[in-house]
Scaffold this motif. Sequence first.
Motif, PDB file in Angstrom:
ATOM      1  N   UNK A  98       2.639  18.095 -10.842  1.00 12.31           N
ATOM      2  CA  UNK A  98       1.538  19.072 -10.792  1.00 12.31           C
ATOM      3  C   UNK A  98       1.524  19.800  -9.462  1.00 12.31           C
ATOM      4  N   UNK A  99       1.828  19.014  -8.393  1.00 14.12           N
ATOM      5  CA  UNK A  99       1.834  19.598  -7.052  1.00 14.12           C
ATOM      6  C   UNK A  99       2.928  20.665  -6.932  1.00 14.12           C
ATOM      7  N   UNK A 100       4.108  20.333  -7.468  1.00 18.13           N
ATOM      8  CA  UNK A 100       5.221  21.294  -7.425  1.00 18.13           C
ATOM      9  C   UNK A 100       4.822  22.568  -8.175  1.00 18.13           C
ATOM     10  N   UNK A 101       4.197  22.366  -9.328  1.00 18.86           N
ATOM     11  CA  UNK A 101       3.761  23.506 -10.138  1.00 18.86           C
ATOM     12  C   UNK A 101       2.812  24.406  -9.333  1.00 18.86           C
ATOM     13  N   UNK A 132       0.835  -1.215   0.000  1.00 16.36           N
ATOM     14  CA  UNK A 132       0.000   0.000   0.000  1.00 16.36           C
ATOM     15  C   UNK A 132       0.863   1.256   0.000  1.00 16.36           C
ATOM     16  N   UNK A 133       1.912   1.200   0.843  1.00 19.29           N
ATOM     17  CA  UNK A 133       2.793   2.377   0.937  1.00 19.29           C
ATOM     18  C   UNK A 133       3.448   2.645  -0.415  1.00 19.29           C
ATOM     19  N   UNK A 134       3.923   1.527  -1.054  1.00 21.54           N
ATOM     20  CA  UNK A 134       4.549   1.679  -2.380  1.00 21.54           C
ATOM     21  C   UNK A 134       3.567   2.277  -3.378  1.00 21.54           C
ATOM     22  N   UNK A 135       2.328   1.769  -3.283  1.00 16.74           N
ATOM     23  CA  UNK A 135       1.280   2.256  -4.186  1.00 16.74           C
ATOM     24  C   UNK A 135       0.989   3.728  -3.973  1.00 16.74           C
ATOM     25  N   UNK A 136       0.925   4.079  -2.685  1.00 17.24           N
ATOM     26  CA  UNK A 136       0.648   5.489  -2.373  1.00 17.24           C
ATOM     27  C   UNK A 136       1.789   6.377  -2.842  1.00 17.24           C
ATOM     28  N   UNK A 137       3.022   5.874  -2.636  1.00 16.01           N
ATOM     29  CA  UNK A 137       4.183   6.644  -3.066  1.00 16.01           C
ATOM     30  C   UNK A 137       4.162   6.837  -4.588  1.00 16.01           C
ATOM     31  N   UNK A 138       3.757   5.750  -5.280  1.00 21.30           N
ATOM     32  CA  UNK A 138       3.671   5.813  -6.743  1.00 21.30           C
ATOM     33  C   UNK A 138       2.632   6.863  -7.162  1.00 21.30           C
ATOM     34  N   UNK A 139       1.469   6.797  -6.494  1.00 24.23           N
ATOM     35  CA  UNK A 139       0.411   7.782  -6.792  1.00 24.23           C
ATOM     36  C   UNK A 139       0.911   9.205  -6.547  1.00 24.23           C
TER      37      UNK A 139
END
Lengths: 425, 307
Positions: free
Chosen positions: B28-31, B14-21
Amino acid sequence: MKKLLALLLTAIMCLALCGTVLADDEVVEIEFWYSFEEFMREPILAEIANFEAANPGVKVIASYAGSYSESNQKLLAAHAANQVPAVQQTIQTAVATFAANGVIYPIDEYIAANGDDMSNYAAGMYAAFNYEGKQYGVPAFCSVCPTFYYNKTFAEQEGIEIPKTWDEMDAFLRKATIKNEDGTTARYGLSLAGWGTAYFGPIWYANGASVYTDDSMTECALNSEASMAVINKIKGWVDEGLVKWYYGSGASASMRQGIIDGISFGGFHTCAVFDVYKSGLGANGWEVGTAFNPAGVTTVADLGGSGLTLMAKASEKQREYGYKLIKWLSSPSANMIIIRATGYLPVTTDCLNSEACAQWLEENPCLNELYAGLDAVQAVPSNTHWSDIGTKWQDAMAQIFNEGADVEATVEFLCEEINELLADD
Amino acid sequence: MSNAIKPKKQSAYKIRGKFYDFSCALPALIFFVVFTYYPLVELFRYSLTDWNLMKDTYNYVGFKNYQWLFTSAVGWKKMSSTLSTTFIYTIGDVLGSCVLGMLLALLFNRMSNTFKVMRTLVILPRYVTVSASALVFLLMYNDSYGLFNQLLVAMGMEPVKWLTSKSAALPSVIFFSLWRSVGYSMMIYLSAIKGLSPDYFEAASLDGANGVQKFRYITVPLIAPTTLFLAVTGFLAAMKVYQTVDIMTSGGPYESTNVIVYWIYTLAFQNYRVDRAAAVGFIFFLILLVCTALTMNVSDRKVNYDA
């Protein structure tokens, strides 16, 4: 192999360093931000090329920075980011604010170092670039506001005398105005530029009125007796169809075209557009005439246009060469190029007395009267609220002259608003 | 034992998946952080200072600029007048483009493909730059030499002071904005209308509904999400109008077109009061935020997304 690579890298670094040192020694790049229109650029950029040829150690990067207001906007952003040009073409109304806030740099030390005699500059124009005793630039692209343009051909054909004083204006307007049979106006005697205080303000000043009660600029005086007399006089002329008050979007072009097309006998504008009137009227087979703002209790006109200033955040070397560029671009030869391209004024007595200027006046004798009045040209008294105050003044006048607003009530409201602005800090 | 290991494996997955997401959303977030949130924080910070853009240093003055805005005669008068001008412009622009866009969409929906060129002509103004088209309109609106007044005079009517009278300037600016935006609204409505199932209309016809009734009770409710989309995006764009006003009227005549963004500009770059401009800008941001939240809230309850 590693040794060879290290040696190569060291050699490259040394070469780069040498290159930088050489470049520093050889060429100083200075940026110059200008606001003059496209038709003026070619001769002025050619003059900059001459400057570069005469000063091999300097390269001028000249770029168009937009109108005065756009250029100032860019300059402030550049100042905040420490990326300023060395020299800017600066409108004289911005000098006090820029100087007070350390955006522009006093040129006194360069004047002293070069032993320059600045008394050569026209006193009123030179003073516009002085703030609290320090000189922050020199005039270069200066104009007289208002310049009274008129159709000289009509004047000669119809025997119309151009008024020298505001007392003569009534008689002049009645003669210069042509009415249709139904009472409407076929040709206005005078067009007034209601979109800019620099054009109509001097009518007030010449007749003893002023914007403020005193030099401290803390109270509005546009409701004074002298000011009300001017307003009522103009309103009477507008109501009679003798004068047309131009205001709002496209007013400048409309007024200019109206004079060129013979819809108005004449009008108040800036001398910077002399060439436009000359060629426009000329295309219709007419000749242009110019005159100074008629005298009232005093003879006065506003200084329009701009000069050249040094930026405080430019490097010492850039400022040093920037000063040379400033001197070069306000020299008689460069000044004459500007004068011929537009109608701007000679800014130095050297230019005014030069053979080139004499020839220019010989070609355009109508400018003699304008040039004779240059001592009466004064800097616009400005403060940080001037933009708002000017807008409110012109709005109120347009409401009175064009929309039929009540004079007393509108002027009282105008003064209230201006006083609010003056008290607001 | 196996029970203890199983959740641990799932958790790592789950953590890996969340990190991937998260990594997918990161650019976009940085932008947004760099170009939206950071400037917003800086805007608020400047509004608490006395910075004028020219001085290298400034002082923190607390909420003095907000106090000026809400309690001083100059600040409050200007705020209320520019805000009301902005709202009038926005209502005119959004309402006009939605209504005209819908009517045009209905018209073009009934026309055959041979009228495609007309559709193109209607949407074309959207793709002409504001500055170029505003300059052309400026000439056409000219009191003495403009095309509009020449047409009026040719028809025996009195010329209008399109951009120089207090009563006509704002409607003239709104008309220009409508000319630019109506084609876009038309295209969005047209695609929405073409996507409606013909079953609804057939059923209504069998029940004896006429054209107006079908439009009122079927088309309008079913394209409500499109209307909401156009209203929200149009509202945000219209509230931030600047360029049109700058080119066509500079806020005049008599401040009748002085919209809030133009006032912010003049405060910062003509009056050199970046501190006050920042305060007005921040309040304006809050107003937009509240208006958008209210619109979305209403839409959740009133708009039908079933179509």
